[in-house]
Design an enzyme around this catalytic site. Structure first.
Site, PDB file in Angstrom:
ATOM      1  N   GLU A   1      19.954 -21.424 -34.225  1.00  0.00           N
ATOM      2  CA  GLU A   1      19.462 -21.931 -35.500  1.00  0.00           C
ATOM      3  C   GLU A   1      18.067 -21.431 -35.868  1.00  0.00           C
ATOM      4  OE1 GLU A   1      20.023 -26.190 -35.439  1.00  0.00           O
ATOM      5  OE2 GLU A   1      22.196 -25.990 -35.390  1.00  0.00           O
TER       6      GLU A   1
ATOM      7  N   GLU B   1      28.800 -25.124 -33.842  1.00  0.00           N
ATOM      8  CA  GLU B   1      28.438 -26.552 -33.770  1.00  0.00           C
ATOM      9  C   GLU B   1      29.004 -27.269 -34.976  1.00  0.00           C
ATOM     10  OE1 GLU B   1      24.301 -27.711 -33.387  1.00  0.00           O
ATOM     11  OE2 GLU B   1      23.979 -26.218 -31.814  1.00  0.00           O
TER      12      GLU B   1
HETATM   13  O1  IFM Z   1      21.061 -31.793 -31.915  1.00  0.00           O
HETATM   14  C1  IFM Z   1      21.033 -30.727 -32.806  1.00  0.00           C
HETATM   15  C2  IFM Z   1      21.085 -29.416 -32.057  1.00  0.00           C
HETATM   16  O2  IFM Z   1      20.016 -29.285 -31.178  1.00  0.00           O
HETATM   17  C3  IFM Z   1      21.043 -28.253 -33.016  1.00  0.00           C
HETATM   18  N1  IFM Z   1      22.000 -28.407 -34.063  1.00  0.00           N
HETATM   19  C4  IFM Z   1      22.081 -29.656 -34.747  1.00  0.00           C
HETATM   20  C5  IFM Z   1      22.209 -30.785 -33.755  1.00  0.00           C
HETATM   21  C6  IFM Z   1      22.298 -32.126 -34.504  1.00  0.00           C
HETATM   22  O3  IFM Z   1      21.151 -32.355 -35.255  1.00  0.00           O
END
Ligand code: IFM
Length: 441
Positions: free
Chosen positions: A166, A350
């Site tokens: 990210e 994710e």
């Molecule tokens: O917990 C986070 C993760 O570290 C990165 N992506 C989003 C998740 C939820 O906020």
């Protein structure tokens, strides 16, 4: 669960994701101080000043946790290696840290789980933060050295690797909005970080190619931006949000360019010779990962550039106060293929939701999460049916864990964690997934 393995192509992969600082227990194994430890120790930054020193104690309980991954029937485990565990001062290897990731890797392989690593999920060693962290262009070289050290040890056994989780969060959220470590609110720092994070990504890809590695990708968090009303001003602001959040990073890596509506404001802050860095930033990758959670409605406000004002959305929300908008996942899969990646495989790296999950008589019912995952799986199926090459779906997260500035109360896990006793209890979503992922016969 309203889907099962057989609804997806035969080689489609299901995985579950975590990250080092959020679960390992950073206080163990000789890990060095990170900018998250500093950020959390600064009053007002993190709920109850919570930090990751113990977290889920995955450092000692990883075998039990990987048993859960295996028993649910997941093909892949997406985890991250901690720079500060591998190199406590950011530059010198720590044998204990390397040994841990060696054990963790072998423990996955012994269980038939594919190891899918991320090299940076946000815990920058404090000594590197002292040198300017992501603002300093030298970070690409430091990151390349770290990549060589950790992948020199476990790279021979990785199924896939992505350098940075990210990039928007690493850069904008942390250096312009100030919500994550190092908590800066500075347009020049943010601009440098937005560029250097991609330069570090490309450097790590080149380093791993040099080690002979394959199946390398990039992982981007994407948030759909819709105008809050029909005005041209709202459309313009939503486009700016989209460019800062999504298009800057995908455009840099896949097209070797940054969006004009962002450059117009930040070009004066870019490091000298930044255009030359695209040769490294665009180092070819084998796949693209999308982390997707929600959308934003953007108002036609008069806030000074590049501030953006969000409107309250009408859709049901998760415990993060994020609207549930599964359509956005389909739209991003389509658009990423069309605008950036072509025939390259895409992975949803994710997706998941936080809920105020509680144990009742030893069980944890989370029907909302089952509905959430089912709705998003349906959007992936829709994209696949329309020719988008989606290769896998990874859920966030295996365990309830440290949700950064929001501490431990935002529970994203398929498995409940009691943060007093550290006992793990699979939630009903875990059991539902286990049923859905049963091997094809
Ligand atoms: O917990 C986070 C993760 O570290 C990165 N992506 C989003 C998740 C939820 O906020």
């Amino acid at each position: 669960m309203q889907f099962q393995r057989s609804d997806f192509p035969e080689d489609f992969l299901f995985g579950v994701a975590t990250s080092s600082y959020q679960i390992e227990g950073h206080g163990f194994g000789g890990a060095g101080r990170t900018h998250w430890d500093d950020f959390a120790a600064t009053p007002g930054n993190v709920v109850r000043a919570e930090h990751g020193a113990r977290a889920c104690d995955h450092y000692h309980r990883y075998e039990e946790d990987l048993d859960l991954v295996q028993a649910a029937g997941f093909d892949c485990y997406r985890f991250s290696t901690s720079w500060a565990r591998v190199m406590p001062d950011g530059k010198t290897p720590n044998q204990e840290g390397l040994d841990f990731y060696d054990r963790l890797t072998d423990a996955m392989l012994e269980r038939g789980i594919k190891p899918c690593a991320t090299l940076y999920h946000w815990e920058l060693p404090s000594p590197l933060a002292d040198l300017g962290g992501w603002r300093n262009g030298d970070i690409a070289k430091w990151f390349g050295d770290y990549t060589e050290t950790i992948m020199g040890r476990v790279g021979d056994r990785m199924y896939s690797v992505a350098p940075i989780n990210e990039p928007w969060c690493v850069a904008w959220l942390s250096h312009f909005l100030g919500h994550h470590a190092p908590g800066l609110r500075d347009i020049r720092a943010a601009t440098r970080a937005m560029h250097h994070v991609l330069l570090a990504h490309g450097t790590a890809i080149q380093t791993m190619r040099g080690l002979g590695m394959s199946n390398l990708g990039g992982v981007f968090n994407l948030e759909w931006a819709s105008p809050a009303d029909d005005s041209p001003e709202a459309a313009e602001k939503a486009a700016l949000y989209d460019s800062i959040y999504n298009r800057w990073f995908l455009g840099g890596v896949f097209n070797g360019e940054y969006p004009a509506n962002v450059l117009a404001g930040v070009e004066q802050h870019m490091p000298q010779g930044w255009q030359d860095d695209f040769a490294t930033i665009t180092a070819p990758v084998d796949w693209c990962g999308l982390n997707y959670y929600t959308r934003k409605l953007i108002k036609p406000d008069n806030t000074p550039w590049p501030s953006l004002d969000e409107a309250e959305g009408p859709l049901p929300k998760t415990f993060m106060d994020w609207e549930i908008y599964p359509d956005g996942l389909y739209k991003f899969l389509k658009r990423t293929k069309e605008d950036y990646t072509g025939d390259l495989p895409l992975f949803v790296t994710e997706n998941g939701m936080a809920a105020p999950d509680k144990l009742t008589n030893g069980a944890c019912e989370d029907p909302d999460r089952i509905a959430f995952l089912s709705a998003h799986a349906a959007q992936i199926q829709k994209a696949i049916a329309q020719g988008v090459p989606v290769g896998g779906y990874y859920m966030w997260s295996l365990l309830d864990n440290y949700e950064w500035a929001l501490g431990y109360e935002k529970r994203f896990g398929l498995v409940h964690v009691d943060f007093e006793t550290l006992e793990r209890t699979p939630k009903s979503s875990y059991h539902a997934l286990k049923g859905a992922l049963r091997a094809l016969t």
